[in-house]
Design a protein around this motif. Structure first.
Motif, PDB file in Angstrom:
ATOM      1  N   THR A 100     -16.999 -21.100 -22.137  1.00 43.83           N
ATOM      2  CA  THR A 100     -15.797 -20.265 -21.976  1.00 43.83           C
ATOM      3  C   THR A 100     -15.680 -19.391 -23.229  1.00 43.83           C
ATOM      4  OG1 THR A 100     -14.254 -21.719 -23.124  1.00 43.83           O
ATOM      5  CG2 THR A 100     -14.642 -22.175 -20.777  1.00 43.83           C
ATOM      6  N   GLU A 101     -14.672 -18.539 -23.241  1.00 41.88           N
ATOM      7  CA  GLU A 101     -14.480 -17.630 -24.376  1.00 41.88           C
ATOM      8  C   GLU A 101     -14.091 -18.398 -25.641  1.00 41.88           C
ATOM      9  OE1 GLU A 101     -13.386 -17.197 -21.332  1.00 41.88           O
ATOM     10  OE2 GLU A 101     -14.179 -15.247 -20.674  1.00 41.88           O
ATOM     11  N   THR A 102     -13.702 -19.670 -25.503  1.00 41.54           N
ATOM     12  CA  THR A 102     -13.317 -20.435 -26.694  1.00 41.54           C
ATOM     13  C   THR A 102     -14.384 -21.450 -27.110  1.00 41.54           C
ATOM     14  OG1 THR A 102     -12.094 -21.978 -25.303  1.00 41.54           O
ATOM     15  CG2 THR A 102     -10.827 -20.182 -26.292  1.00 41.54           C
ATOM     16  N   THR A 103     -15.506 -21.454 -26.449  1.00 40.76           N
ATOM     17  CA  THR A 103     -16.610 -22.338 -26.864  1.00 40.76           C
ATOM     18  C   THR A 103     -17.040 -21.953 -28.286  1.00 40.76           C
ATOM     19  OG1 THR A 103     -17.392 -22.526 -24.581  1.00 40.76           O
ATOM     20  CG2 THR A 103     -18.971 -23.073 -26.329  1.00 40.76           C
TER      21      THR A 103
END
Ligand code: NAD
Ligand code: TYD
Length: 369
Positions: free
Chosen positions: A163-166
């Motif tokens: 995801t964009e927060t990985t």
């Protein structure tokens, strides 16, 4: 120093002002050229200026179909050349930068990482500095940075998709240089309020893909009756995205994305390399009128693994789907079929790319297999 909050309009989507004036860096490369074609077709009144150094991966003929497009200009130049970049931005009154220019091949980054640091890190920095200097707090402009899912590192078989927060965990000089450039872009938004957008996408495929990458390499080697080199055990997984679907996603991000945001773009097509190679072989058996070796799968050869070879990439694209309404439209089967037909019809495009320099590179990568 401008804080992000002092530029209140920069968090809203781009107004629908037309026509726009784009600078497309790396527009003579694989994705850049597909993007230029997409943009010229869908926004014919916009001005498109391509800035490309024409490295081994850049090819003027990728833009041949647009030769008569009145609003397209091609400039050969290096994104690391600040004076040239600023002159161009100013003279052309650019209000959107779509930044594709990069050294993009992992195997080349293993052989020689220096060019990757120069173009991907220093080049991106140079573009950011030029945009910051000339755009000074403007909120009606956009800097789109096209990046890769490889910055997130490698997944295990049961891990959830990126995801964009990985957290970032790059493993190759290529992905490390792209990660460095992503961080710079992020910092220019947070520190200077530059209206930036970042996309991290999965493996693209389609027309104009340089022969060194897996899918075109397999297609071309089948046509030439050469071995099909599969690294390691062939169980590595990639998430394949048809290039024109990627271009539609970038269009949505430019027009409707919120500055400072990152969007993951993926094809929902996770496949093991060996399975993909088998699908390509079967499609080639079906579509190619004559082949030196049939069935093509007889050419499959397992070779020594790539050092630091990431095991699995997978993209969770739910943010761009929910926020911007984008979904991929082409299935892997359809996209591969179209791509193979394109390579069958365009041997005049790929044959000249198998140059002496390319053969030298090929020797270096595959010699010790
Ligand atoms: P590519 O290698 O096909 O094309 C790169 C282009 O950039 C070429 O035309 C080259 O001449 C140009 N270029 C290189 N150095 C330059 C410099 N210093 N100044 C100006 N131009 C320069 O790459 P691609 O596959 O089209 O990838 C485009 C972008 O998308 C890259 O930033 C890459 O990291 C990213 N990306 C690619 C993929 C993929 O599957 N191909 C996946 C994710 C992200
Ligand atoms: P590639 O197209 O180089 O993209 P990336 O390394 O950016 O994912 O390779 C895709 C996958 O195919 C990757 O797992 C490496 C593998 N591969 C091979 O097995 N043989 C090859 O000759 C090449 C070029 C790649």
């Amino acid at each position: 120093m401008t804080s992000i909050n002092s530029n209140s309009n920069s968090s809203s989507p781009l107004e629908q002002r037309q026509p726009r004036r784009l600078l497309v860096t790396g527009g003579a490369g694989f994705i850049g050229a597909n993007f230029v074609q997409h943009w010229a077709e869908t926004h014919p009144d916009d001005r498109i200026v391509v800035l490309d150094a024409l490295t081994y991966a850049g090819n003027r003929s990728n833009l041949q179909s647009l030769e008569n497009h009145a609003n397209l200009r091609f400039v050969q130049g290096d994104i690391c050349d600040r004076a040239a970049v600023e002159t161009l931005l100013q003279a052309e009154e650019i209000d959107i930068i779509a930044h594709f220019a990069a050294e993009s091949h992992v195997d080349r980054s293993i052989l020689g990482p220096g060019a990757f640091i120069q173009t991907n890190v220093v080049g991106t920095f140079t573009l950011l500095e030029s945009a910051r200097h000339l755009w000074q707090n403007r909120s009606d402009v956009r800097f789109l940075h096209v990046s890769t899912d490889e910055v997130y590192g490698s997944l295990g078989p049961d891990d959830p998709a990126f995801t964009e927060t990985t957290p970032y965990a790059p493993n190759s000089p290529y992905s490390a240089s792209k990660a460095g450039s992503d961080h710079l872009v992020r910092a220019y938004y947070h520190t200077y309020g530059l209206p930036t957008l970042i996309t991290n996408c999965s493996n693209n495929y389609g027309p104009y893909h340089f022969p060194e990458k897996l899918i075109p390499l397999m297609c071309i080697n089948i046509l030439l009756g050469k071995p099909l080199p599969v690294y390691g055990d062939g169980q590595n997984v990639r998430d394949w995205l048809y290039v024109r679907d990627h271009c539609r996603a970038l269009d949505r991000v430019i027009h409707a994305g919120s500055p400072g945001q990152t969007y993951n773009v993926g094809g929902n097509n996770e496949v093991k390399n060996i399975d993909l190679v088998h699908i390509i072989c079967e499609l080639m058996d079906e579509l190619a009128p004559s082949l030196p070796v049939r069935p093509a799968k007889d050419l499959i050869t397992f070779v020594k693994d790539r050092p630091g070879h990431d095991r699995r990439y997978a993209i969770d694209a739910s943010k761009i789907e929910t926020a911007l309404g984008w979904t991929p439209s082409v299935t892997l089967e359809e996209g591969l079929r179209q791509t193979i037909v394109w390579y069958l019809k365009h041997s005049n495009w790929w044959q000249p790319l198998l140059s002496e320099a390319y053969q030298d590179y090929y020797q270096k990568v595959y010699a010790h297999s």
